[in-house]
Design a protein around this motif. Structure first.
Motif, mmCIF file in Angstrom:
data_model
loop_
_atom_site.group_PDB
_atom_site.id
_atom_site.type_symbol
_atom_site.label_atom_id
_atom_site.label_comp_id
_atom_site.label_asym_id
_atom_site.label_seq_id
_atom_site.Cartn_x
_atom_site.Cartn_y
_atom_site.Cartn_z
ATOM 1 N N ALA A 146 0.821 -1.213 0.000
ATOM 2 C CA ALA A 146 0.000 0.000 0.000
ATOM 3 C C ALA A 146 0.851 1.258 0.000
ATOM 4 C CB ALA A 146 -0.939 0.000 1.210
ATOM 5 N N MET A 147 2.106 1.150 0.450
ATOM 6 C CA MET A 147 2.989 2.310 0.368
ATOM 7 C C MET A 147 3.164 2.738 -1.084
ATOM 8 S SD MET A 147 5.963 1.484 3.165
ATOM 9 C CE MET A 147 5.998 -0.282 3.386
ATOM 10 N N GLY A 148 3.321 1.774 -1.965
ATOM 11 C CA GLY A 148 3.466 2.081 -3.382
ATOM 12 C C GLY A 148 2.176 2.536 -4.024
ATOM 13 N N TRP A 207 -9.142 2.527 5.248
ATOM 14 C CA TRP A 207 -8.212 1.444 5.589
ATOM 15 C C TRP A 207 -9.013 0.375 6.323
ATOM 16 C CZ3 TRP A 207 -3.176 1.363 4.041
ATOM 17 C CH2 TRP A 207 -2.338 0.417 4.630
ATOM 18 N N LEU A 208 -9.389 -0.682 5.597
ATOM 19 C CA LEU A 208 -10.194 -1.767 6.156
ATOM 20 C C LEU A 208 -9.247 -2.856 6.634
ATOM 21 C CD1 LEU A 208 -12.929 -2.070 3.359
ATOM 22 C CD2 LEU A 208 -12.787 -0.408 5.222
ATOM 23 N N ASP A 209 -9.150 -3.040 7.955
ATOM 24 C CA ASP A 209 -8.052 -3.856 8.472
ATOM 25 C C ASP A 209 -8.323 -4.205 9.931
ATOM 26 O OD1 ASP A 209 -5.445 -4.930 9.008
ATOM 27 O OD2 ASP A 209 -4.521 -3.450 7.694
ATOM 28 N N ALA A 210 -7.783 -5.335 10.373
ATOM 29 C CA ALA A 210 -7.798 -5.652 11.804
ATOM 30 C C ALA A 210 -6.731 -4.867 12.553
ATOM 31 C CB ALA A 210 -7.566 -7.145 12.015
ATOM 32 N N HIS A 211 -5.746 -4.330 11.810
ATOM 33 C CA HIS A 211 -4.581 -3.671 12.410
ATOM 34 C C HIS A 211 -4.480 -2.234 11.930
ATOM 35 C CE1 HIS A 211 -3.779 -8.006 11.867
ATOM 36 N NE2 HIS A 211 -3.237 -7.934 13.068
ATOM 37 N N ALA A 212 -3.950 -1.362 12.791
ATOM 38 C CA ALA A 212 -3.787 0.044 12.408
ATOM 39 C C ALA A 212 -2.618 0.237 11.445
ATOM 40 C CB ALA A 212 -3.578 0.902 13.658
ATOM 41 N N ASP A 213 -1.652 -0.673 11.452
ATOM 42 C CA ASP A 213 -0.476 -0.590 10.575
ATOM 43 C C ASP A 213 0.208 0.772 10.688
ATOM 44 O OD1 ASP A 213 -0.918 -3.160 9.791
ATOM 45 O OD2 ASP A 213 -1.804 -2.666 7.857
ATOM 46 N N PHE A 214 0.307 1.255 11.943
ATOM 47 C CA PHE A 214 0.896 2.560 12.216
ATOM 48 C C PHE A 214 2.123 2.408 13.100
ATOM 49 C CE2 PHE A 214 0.637 7.170 13.295
ATOM 50 C CZ PHE A 214 0.393 7.653 12.024
ATOM 51 N N MET A 266 3.647 -1.267 8.993
ATOM 52 C CA MET A 266 4.078 0.134 9.030
ATOM 53 C C MET A 266 3.546 1.025 7.908
ATOM 54 S SD MET A 266 8.111 -0.361 9.993
ATOM 55 C CE MET A 266 8.676 -1.697 11.056
ATOM 56 N N PRO A 267 2.759 0.541 6.947
ATOM 57 C CA PRO A 267 2.492 1.372 5.766
ATOM 58 C C PRO A 267 1.778 2.686 6.038
ATOM 59 C CG PRO A 267 1.128 -0.607 5.735
ATOM 60 C CD PRO A 267 2.166 -0.803 6.782
ATOM 61 N N VAL A 268 0.829 2.737 6.968
ATOM 62 C CA VAL A 268 0.127 3.994 7.216
ATOM 63 C C VAL A 268 1.092 5.014 7.818
ATOM 64 C CG1 VAL A 268 -1.866 5.109 8.282
ATOM 65 C CG2 VAL A 268 -2.033 2.737 7.535
ATOM 66 N N ALA A 269 1.942 4.564 8.742
ATOM 67 C CA ALA A 269 2.937 5.458 9.322
ATOM 68 C C ALA A 269 3.887 5.975 8.250
ATOM 69 C CB ALA A 269 3.712 4.733 10.426
ATOM 70 N N VAL A 270 4.348 5.094 7.366
ATOM 71 C CA VAL A 270 5.261 5.505 6.297
ATOM 72 C C VAL A 270 4.586 6.527 5.386
ATOM 73 C CG1 VAL A 270 6.408 4.706 4.188
ATOM 74 C CG2 VAL A 270 6.711 3.447 6.325
ATOM 75 N N LEU A 271 3.343 6.271 5.007
ATOM 76 C CA LEU A 271 2.621 7.193 4.133
ATOM 77 C C LEU A 271 2.422 8.552 4.794
ATOM 78 C CD1 LEU A 271 0.088 4.606 2.731
ATOM 79 C CD2 LEU A 271 1.667 5.955 1.316
ATOM 80 N N CYS A 272 2.364 8.561 6.128
ATOM 81 C CA CYS A 272 2.227 9.818 6.872
ATOM 82 C C CYS A 272 3.577 10.438 7.215
ATOM 83 C CB CYS A 272 1.397 9.585 8.134
ATOM 84 S SG CYS A 272 -0.369 9.256 7.798
ATOM 85 N N GLY A 273 4.652 9.859 6.673
ATOM 86 C CA GLY A 273 5.965 10.489 6.787
ATOM 87 C C GLY A 273 6.887 9.931 7.840
ATOM 88 N N PHE A 274 6.503 8.818 8.474
ATOM 89 C CA PHE A 274 7.308 8.245 9.552
ATOM 90 C C PHE A 274 7.928 6.920 9.090
ATOM 91 C CE2 PHE A 274 3.763 10.623 11.426
ATOM 92 C CZ PHE A 274 4.452 11.558 12.180
ATOM 93 N N GLY A 275 9.229 6.938 8.806
ATOM 94 C CA GLY A 275 9.875 5.716 8.352
ATOM 95 C C GLY A 275 11.103 6.036 7.531
#
Length: 315
Positions: A105-107, A127-134, A148-157
């Motif tokens: 999802a990062m890509g 974001w339909l998921d059991a996990h926040a992926d943050f 980690m994809p949501v965190a990466v997309l928000c600039g953390f990573g």
């Protein structure tokens, strides 16, 4: 009302489990094809272009280095996904990414964000998921990038991942609505709260119902909104969807999931989609893939609604 922003869907397979903690999601794209995804979409009046599978490095199955597992391989796969998704959007097509694990999802989302910046559209991500992926590398000992994809997309990573689309962050947390969450690490939960991510977890859905949760998640969409849905199959309760690597009990039922998809279709704003974390190695005779296809049909307009005119919902 149209159910999507485009009548042409491009299927893009990304057969890798390089960001996951279990092997098998690499077989997800073929399982979805075997379950009849293209035929189901065509039955909804959609033109389908199957672009086949992208190519990338094999999963080296190594421990984390400097807080991340397989960073180089994850970067290579996400660059390929980014370019493929962006190319389809430029042609006016609706890209459907067939994962593969959720690191992809990062890509895909960085490509959608890049497209929206160029066209002046507003982006909303469900974001339909059991996990926040943050998660970040500081918050999770595993180093698995599919967390980690949501965190990466928000600039953390890692910078290479946060700048995939040329601009970081690709997303602001205010653009994301998370639905079905029920497994979040303590440090991750604090980080989610600090970034003010909008989360409709299973406690909220239990108390308020899926209809109310979706009304809130979809509030504010307009004719200039591009809606991206990132559908992790572990969003569903494992009683109905066992074929995932990280099952978490207590997810949406079949009818709750159908309502979720039908309400998204009702907006007419669907512009791109991920289907990820389907693991046929853990499934029962492709049962989970068939369910995913069934739900995607609803996302593209198949409905149980018998009323002649839809009741206008208040937002």
């Amino acid at each position: 009302m149209p159910t999507t922003l485009s009548n042409t869907v491009a299927l893009i397979g990304a057969p890798t489990d390089v960001g996951a903690g279990a092997r098998g999601a690499s077989m997800g794209p073929e399982a979805l094809r075997v379950a009849g995804l293209a035929e189901a979409l065509q039955a909804q009046g959609v033109r389908v272009l199957d672009r086949g599978n992208l190519h990338g490095p094999a999963n080296p199955w190594q421990p984390a280095q400097d807080g991340y597992r397989h960073l180089d391989e994850v970067l290579a796969w996400n660059r390929a996904v980014h370019e493929a998704v962006h190319a389809e959007l430029q042609q006016g097509h609706l890209p459907v990414l067939l994962g593969g694990d959720h690191c992809l999802a990062m890509g895909s989302i960085s490509a959608v964000a890049r497209h929206c910046r160029a066209t002046g559209q507003t982006l909303r991500v469900l974001w339909l998921d059991a996990h926040a992926d943050f998660n970040t590398s500081e918050l999770t000992p595993s180093g698995n990038l599919h967390g980690m994809p949501v965190a990466v997309l928000c600039g953390f990573g890692p910078q290479a991942l946060t700048h995939l689309g040329g601009t970081s962050p690709a997303l602001h947390p205010s653009q994301v609505r998370q639905i079905g969450i029920r497994s979040v690490d303590p440090g991750e939960k604090r980080f989610v709260h600090a970034q003010r991510l909008e989360v409709y977890d299973m406690r909220y859905i239990d108390e308020m119902g899926m209809r109310h949760a979706m009304e809130q998640a979809l509030a504010g969409l307009d004719a200039n909104t591009h809606l991206h849905v990132s559908f992790d199959v572990d969003f569903l309760d494992p009683d109905i969807a066992p074929g995932v690597g990280t099952t978490v009990p207590g997810g949406p039922t079949y009818r709750e999931a159908q309502l979720c998809m039908e309400m998204i279709a009702d907006t007419g704003r669907l512009g791109s989609l991920d289907i990820v974390e389907l693991n046929p190695a853990l499934d029962e005779r492709n049962r989970t893939a068939r369910l995913a296809v069934d739900l995607v049909e609803s996302l593209f307009g198949k409905s149980t609604l018998m009323r002649e005119h839809q009741v206008r919902r208040r937002h």
